[in-house]
Motif scaffolding. Structure first.
Motif, PDB file in Angstrom:
ATOM      1  N   ILE A   5       0.815  -1.228   0.000  1.00 46.42           N
ATOM      2  CA  ILE A   5       0.000   0.000   0.000  1.00 46.42           C
ATOM      3  C   ILE A   5       0.849   1.280   0.000  1.00 46.42           C
ATOM      4  CG2 ILE A   5      -1.544   1.429   1.400  1.00 46.42           C
ATOM      5  CD1 ILE A   5      -3.271  -0.820   1.877  1.00 46.42           C
ATOM      6  N   PRO A   6       1.806   1.421   0.919  1.00 48.61           N
ATOM      7  CA  PRO A   6       2.530   2.698   0.950  1.00 48.61           C
ATOM      8  C   PRO A   6       3.241   3.008  -0.357  1.00 48.61           C
ATOM      9  CG  PRO A   6       2.967   1.444   2.930  1.00 48.61           C
ATOM     10  CD  PRO A   6       2.235   0.534   2.006  1.00 48.61           C
ATOM     11  N   TYR A   7       3.637   1.947  -1.101  1.00 50.12           N
ATOM     12  CA  TYR A   7       4.323   2.224  -2.357  1.00 50.12           C
ATOM     13  C   TYR A   7       3.421   2.978  -3.322  1.00 50.12           C
ATOM     14  CZ  TYR A   7       5.990   1.704  -7.056  1.00 50.12           C
ATOM     15  OH  TYR A   7       6.350   1.989  -8.341  1.00 50.12           O
ATOM     16  N   TRP A   8       2.147   2.708  -3.256  1.00 47.50           N
ATOM     17  CA  TRP A   8       1.234   3.330  -4.209  1.00 47.50           C
ATOM     18  C   TRP A   8       0.830   4.739  -3.798  1.00 47.50           C
ATOM     19  CZ3 TRP A   8       1.653   1.310  -8.584  1.00 47.50           C
ATOM     20  CH2 TRP A   8       1.874  -0.047  -8.707  1.00 47.50           C
ATOM     21  N   VAL A   9       1.256   5.151  -2.628  1.00 48.43           N
ATOM     22  CA  VAL A   9       1.005   6.534  -2.235  1.00 48.43           C
ATOM     23  C   VAL A   9       2.060   7.399  -2.905  1.00 48.43           C
ATOM     24  CG1 VAL A   9       0.978   8.120  -0.314  1.00 48.43           C
ATOM     25  CG2 VAL A   9      -0.035   5.863  -0.061  1.00 48.43           C
ATOM     26  N   ASN A  10       1.623   8.502  -3.429  1.00 48.72           N
ATOM     27  CA  ASN A  10       2.487   9.442  -4.132  1.00 48.72           C
ATOM     28  C   ASN A  10       3.860   9.591  -3.478  1.00 48.72           C
ATOM     29  OD1 ASN A  10       3.510  11.844  -5.287  1.00 48.72           O
ATOM     30  ND2 ASN A  10       1.436  12.261  -5.969  1.00 48.72           N
ATOM     31  N   LEU A  11       4.909   9.376  -4.279  1.00 49.76           N
ATOM     32  CA  LEU A  11       6.279   9.468  -3.774  1.00 49.76           C
ATOM     33  C   LEU A  11       6.556  10.839  -3.172  1.00 49.76           C
ATOM     34  CD1 LEU A  11       9.115   8.262  -3.516  1.00 49.76           C
ATOM     35  CD2 LEU A  11       9.612   9.092  -5.798  1.00 49.76           C
ATOM     36  N   LEU A  12       6.039  11.859  -3.833  1.00 44.85           N
ATOM     37  CA  LEU A  12       6.232  13.218  -3.338  1.00 44.85           C
ATOM     38  C   LEU A  12       5.641  13.360  -1.941  1.00 44.85           C
ATOM     39  CD1 LEU A  12       7.009  16.160  -3.898  1.00 44.85           C
ATOM     40  CD2 LEU A  12       4.808  16.445  -4.994  1.00 44.85           C
ATOM     41  N   ILE A  13       4.439  12.831  -1.778  1.00 43.81           N
ATOM     42  CA  ILE A  13       3.777  12.943  -0.483  1.00 43.81           C
ATOM     43  C   ILE A  13       4.528  12.146   0.576  1.00 43.81           C
ATOM     44  CG2 ILE A  13       1.682  12.265   0.762  1.00 43.81           C
ATOM     45  CD1 ILE A  13       0.126  13.121  -1.664  1.00 43.81           C
ATOM     46  N   ARG A  14       5.045  10.979   0.184  1.00 46.13           N
ATOM     47  CA  ARG A  14       5.795  10.198   1.164  1.00 46.13           C
ATOM     48  C   ARG A  14       7.063  10.931   1.574  1.00 46.13           C
ATOM     49  NH1 ARG A  14       7.101   4.871  -1.204  1.00 46.13           N
ATOM     50  NH2 ARG A  14       6.569   5.791  -3.222  1.00 46.13           N
ATOM     51  N   VAL A  25       7.575  14.183   1.506  1.00 46.69           N
ATOM     52  CA  VAL A  25       7.176  15.314   2.339  1.00 46.69           C
ATOM     53  C   VAL A  25       6.827  14.843   3.750  1.00 46.69           C
ATOM     54  CG1 VAL A  25       5.394  17.059   2.655  1.00 46.69           C
ATOM     55  CG2 VAL A  25       6.382  16.716   0.416  1.00 46.69           C
ATOM     56  N   SER A  26       6.102  13.719   3.844  1.00 41.81           N
ATOM     57  CA  SER A  26       5.741  13.184   5.153  1.00 41.81           C
ATOM     58  C   SER A  26       6.992  12.879   5.965  1.00 41.81           C
ATOM     59  CB  SER A  26       4.948  11.891   5.006  1.00 41.81           C
ATOM     60  OG  SER A  26       3.912  12.051   4.101  1.00 41.81           O
TER      61      SER A  26
END
Lengths: 345, 309, 269
Positions: free
Chosen positions: B131-140, B142-143
């Motif tokens: 799941i986390p891989y499919w979250v926008n790389l930019l957002i990850r 930034v997080s």
């Protein structure tokens, strides 16, 4: 199957044009980030019915690079600084504004009309002018800050806490001022010394950031940082105890100009925007927000009271000279490019 | 991704007659928009640079010369080896390598643990990892930056629990970049190792145990060699994208120290405006990646042959 | 199950490390999600729960910008995912259901090329190429670039599914005098649906997520969500960015979950 493909492509093309065609009348501005208040954008649209589409950049060099990388013909105007106007004009990237095409051209202040970078204002109009030096967090360092040594030979309290602008022109010009050499020096010993000085100074720098130049000072991530004068006024209003320095060695003066780009798709609207930005009333809104200075007649009475006494806008008597950034020739620039790469590697 | 035979096995020849038409769209789109641009980039790397961006159509080796040879500040000294760019490459390799090692240390036990769950549970675990891989790389990214900030939750937590006395400065350091890369590509490490362990025959481990091998010896001497291709695949899947990454160094590293990605970006969108050099640097990066993939493919083929023999 | 067997398989600490792995993977996302509900103006202090930043995303001063960016992102993602899924489905049929042929390995190399080339290199190459053919920058240039790197992502689940479908199904239809076209559209495609949907969704997410390539090929004033977010975070992380991130995070999670269940549903015998 081919028909399916064709249909899909047509749908795609339709979707594309539909989105692009949403705005009837527009002007596409390639602008420095955080450099035009929303209020002014809305006022322009309300008065003319023209929508402002904006893209931003964070250094003059980045703007030039993007335009050269195939973006010409998509933007109407950009906002290059003085030396960059000269570079772009020489490169044929700007479009001449014909006589009488700008109704408010007469509003340009005399001293900004016949400028070396754009004789007779053929391609551009004044946007804002101000200075670049640096600001220091006074909670961290109380000593004398009127010296470029803060950046290039940092006192112990500031070592490792200095943010530099990620902008080759400004960093190099500031370094030249610090060394007391000319900006496009071709003297080998001077250039070698400049390179060594920068290499020695680098360990004191925590980051190269232009777009967060203000935020790092406000958040305390940096205790000193290169910054534009109006930006420091904003940093202070956001609670940073920073003081803007006018070093005795000198500082950078710049004027940003709205320039008409070659092959502007909405040329007429671009001219309307330029005329709009020569109205004292509008320039005052802009200037009160940016906290820099305008180059248009009749603005001063409309400015906020505190702007007149702003320490950032009023160099002390003992400040060094303000100098514009110079555009070097290709061979000299190659050396400066190398120094910059070595610095950032 | 490194799944056995190229593109999966052939199951029938039902549509043999239509084959050219079926493959034509993929062929034409990819040849035109993937292969041709790379070839064009190769051509550009041998052109003369135009002052402040763009190219002049004249053959020149200047870009590669600039990369490999140092001719002094003024370009007229006898050539020495150019360390500037090699150092940038070395830093990228180091950062990507550290991130790979971190991913391996966390990813291997995770993959092993998941693969030894009952068969029904495994897809759920795998799903949780992906799941986390499919979250926008930019957002990850930034997080991650938000989490690591000086006044961020991690420091707050560590201060609160008394592990540290003063906040750690992590953002704008090499460690932050490594953590960012590690975080970005961790799932890539887990999945291939998981697949390898799942296929592993635990009877081998049991045999070793019967011969009084300790558990860790069994792991090292029996399991690890057997799942090596999976481990290598995981390392490559983390290492290769880390090598050319742009977001992590830019957002987490404070753009203070160039990595390959930022060096290339600077040639096109930044101060430098040297297209042939940017193209040449890209070609060198691409060659490096292709060599790594080639070595991997050969190694993979060898171990497959061994498996059959 | 014998105690000894379990014992051989399990290593002390591996369970803990697995949980650590999950914590690492999810902590940043959870933190951002939690802080997106923060009432405070600043990202550093916690002032209680509130939806104000979500309201800000839809009605605040920057809402117009983000709305346009969102529309662009979705138009691009839908177009790129549709086109690449069609291409990938045809290609998978050609690769898997059309016998062996000499250029097969090369074809597969070409299909996976976008996966092998580092993103920054693809970005530079595409920029140079579009520049050389003087293609105007805008939504179209982004869509074209996206179609390319979406193809392998669509291809992987589609080809995996196709391998799982027995050739007998179509053979039976052909034996009953169906044309090959009918066998393809009436038998193979319906059986392929889960793989195709899952390929489409993956391509959609990959397109929605892309920053580096978009940033290189985008035109004047054309922002996608990632480029708009990047522009905003370069100037410091604002609370409204966290709200947008959480929304986007939600979209990704929903789509992946959907793709997971679709591909799991009625798996081929």
């Amino acid at each position: 199957m081919k028909r399916t493909m064709a249909r899909l492509l047509t749908t795609a093309a339709l979707a594309v044009t539909a989105t692009a065609g949403m705005a009837e009348e527009k002007v596409v501005v390639f602008h420095f980030f955080e450099y035009m208040p929303q209020e002014l954008i809305e006022k322009f649209t309300a008065e003319t019915g023209i929508e402002i589409v904006m893209d931003t950049y964070d250094s003059n060099e980045a703007m030039l690079a993007t335009l050269k990388a195939g973006a010409m013909g998509t933007y109407d105007v950009a906002v290059p600084a003085d030396y960059m106007v000269k570079i772009m004009a020489a490169d044929g990237m700007l479009d001449a504004i014909g006589e009488g095409e700008l109704a408010n051209k007469g509003n340009i202040e005399q001293q900004w009309l016949d400028v070396a970078f754009d004789q007779g204002r053929q391609y551009s109009i004044p946007y804002q002018w101000g200075s670049t030096s640096f600001a220091v967090n006074r909670d961290v360092y109380q000593g004398d800050i009127a010296t470029t040594a803060i950046l290039f030979d940092s006192p112990a309290e500031l070592a490792g806490k200095v943010n530099m602008l990620d902008s080759q022109g400004e960093v190099m010009a500031m370094a030249s001022i610090h060394m007391g050499i000319s900006q496009c020096s071709t003297d080998r010993d001077q250039l070698k010394a400049l390179n060594e000085m920068l290499q020695a100074a680098k360990p004191n720098w925590v980051s190269f950031n232009s777009d967060t130049a203000k935020e790092v000072l406000v958040s305390g991530d940096a205790a000193a940082g290169m910054i534009w004068n109006g930006f420091n006024a904003k940093a202070r209003s956001e609670g940073a105890n920073t003081e803007y320095a006018y070093p005795k060695q000198g500082y950078i003066v710049w004027m940003d100009n709205m320039a008409l780009l070659k092959d502007a798709p909405n040329r007429a609207n671009a001219l309307k925007l330029m005329d709009f930005l020569l109205e004292p009333e509008n320039v005052a809104i802009l200037t009160n927000w940016t906290q820099y200075s305008a180059g248009v007649e009749g603005v001063t009475p409309l400015l906020d009271e505190e702007l007149r006494t702003l320490p950032e806008a009023n160099p002390p008597a003992d400040a060094g000279p303000g100098v514009f950034i110079e555009a070097c020739d290709e061979a000299t620039q190659a050396v400066y490019d190398r120094i910059w790469t070595e610095l950032k590697q | 991704m490194a799944a056995g035979a190229a593109g999966g096995g052939v199951t029938s020849d039902t549509y043999k007659a239509a084959r050219p038409w079926l493959l034509l769209p993929a062929w034409s789109v990819l040849a035109l928009l993937s292969l041709a641009p790379v070839l064009m980039m190769l051509v550009y790397s041998f052109l003369t640079k135009e002052f402040r961006g763009g190219v002049i159509w004249e053959f020149s080796l200047a870009a590669y010369d600039q990369f490999f040879f140092d001719r002094g500040l003024f370009g007229d000294e006898p050539p020495k080896i150019q360390w500037t760019y090699l150092a940038i490459f070395w830093r990228s390799i180091w950062q990507a390598g550290s991130a790979t090692l971190m991913s391996l240390l966390i990813g291997f036990p995770t993959a092993y643990f998941i693969a030894t769950r009952p068969a029904r549970q495994r897809p759920v675990w795998v799903f949780l990892i992906t799941i986390p891989y499919w979250v926008n790389l930019l957002i990850r990214t930034v997080s991650m930056k938000f989490l690591l900030r000086e006044q961020g939750p991690l420091n707050d937590f560590l201060l609160f629990t008394g592990v540290i006395d003063s906040p750690l400065q992590i953002v704008n350091t090499n460690l932050a970049v490594q953590l960012g890369l590690f975080y970005s590509y961790l799932p890539f490490m887990v999945l291939p190792i998981y697949a390898a362990v799942e296929r592993y025959d635990f009877a081998l481990s049991e045999a070793a145990a019967d011969l009084y091998a300790s558990k860790w010896t069994t792991l090292r001497r029996i399991l690890l060699p057997a799942i090596r291709p999976g481990v290598i695949a995981g390392c490559i899947l983390v290492f290769v994208p880390s090598l050319g990454s742009f977001l992590a160094p830019d957002l987490l590293g404070g753009a203070r120290n160039f990595m390959i990605g930022s060096l290339i970006e600077e040639q096109f969108k930044g101060n430098a405006g040297n297209w042939p050099f940017g193209a040449a640097t890209s070609m060198i990066l691409l060659s490096m990646v292709l060599v790594i993939l080639l070595l991997f493919a050969r190694q993979q083929a060898r171990s497959e042959n061994r498996g059959r023999g | 199950m014998a105690q000894g067997k379990l014992d051989i398989r399990s290593y002390r600490g591996f369970r803990a490390l697995t949980f650590l792995c999950l914590v690492i993977l999810y902590a940043p996302l959870v933190v951002v999600t939690v802080y997106s509900f923060n009432d405070s103006n600043s990202i550093t202090t916690w002032d209680g729960l509130s939806l104000r930043w979500y309201v800000d995303v839809f009605t605040g001063p920057e809402s117009a910008k983000f709305k346009t960016a969102a529309v662009n992102s979705f138009v691009i993602a839908i177009t790129a995912a549709t086109v690449s899924t069609v291409i990938a489905t045809l290609a998978a049929t050609g690769m898997i259901r059309a016998g062996r042929f000499r250029l097969r390995t090369l074809s597969f190399g070409l299909i996976s090329l976008p996966l092998m080339v580092p993103e920054i290199v693809t970005a530079v190459a595409t920029l140079i190429f579009f520049n050389a053919i003087a293609l105007e920058r805008g939504l179209l240039s982004i869509v074209l670039a996206h179609i390319v790197f979406c193809i392998p992502f669509a291809y992987l689940p589609i080809s995996a599914r196709m391998q799982g479908i027995e050739a007998d199904c179509e053979q039976a239809a052909l034996d009953l005098y169906a044309t090959r076209r009918q066998a393809f559209t009436r038998i193979l495609l319906p059986l392929m649906t889960p793989g195709i949907v899952s390929g489409f969704l993956l391509a959609f997410i990959v397109s929605l997520d892309d920053f580096i390539i978009t940033n290189f090929v985008k035109g004047a004033g054309v922002e996608t969500l990632p480029t708009a977010i990047f522009g905003a975070v370069k100037r410091g992380i604002q609370p409204n960015i966290m709200a947008i991130s959480t929304l986007l995070l939600g979209v990704s999670v929903v789509l992946v979950t959907l793709s997971y269940f679709v591909s799991k549903s009625d798996s081929p015998k």
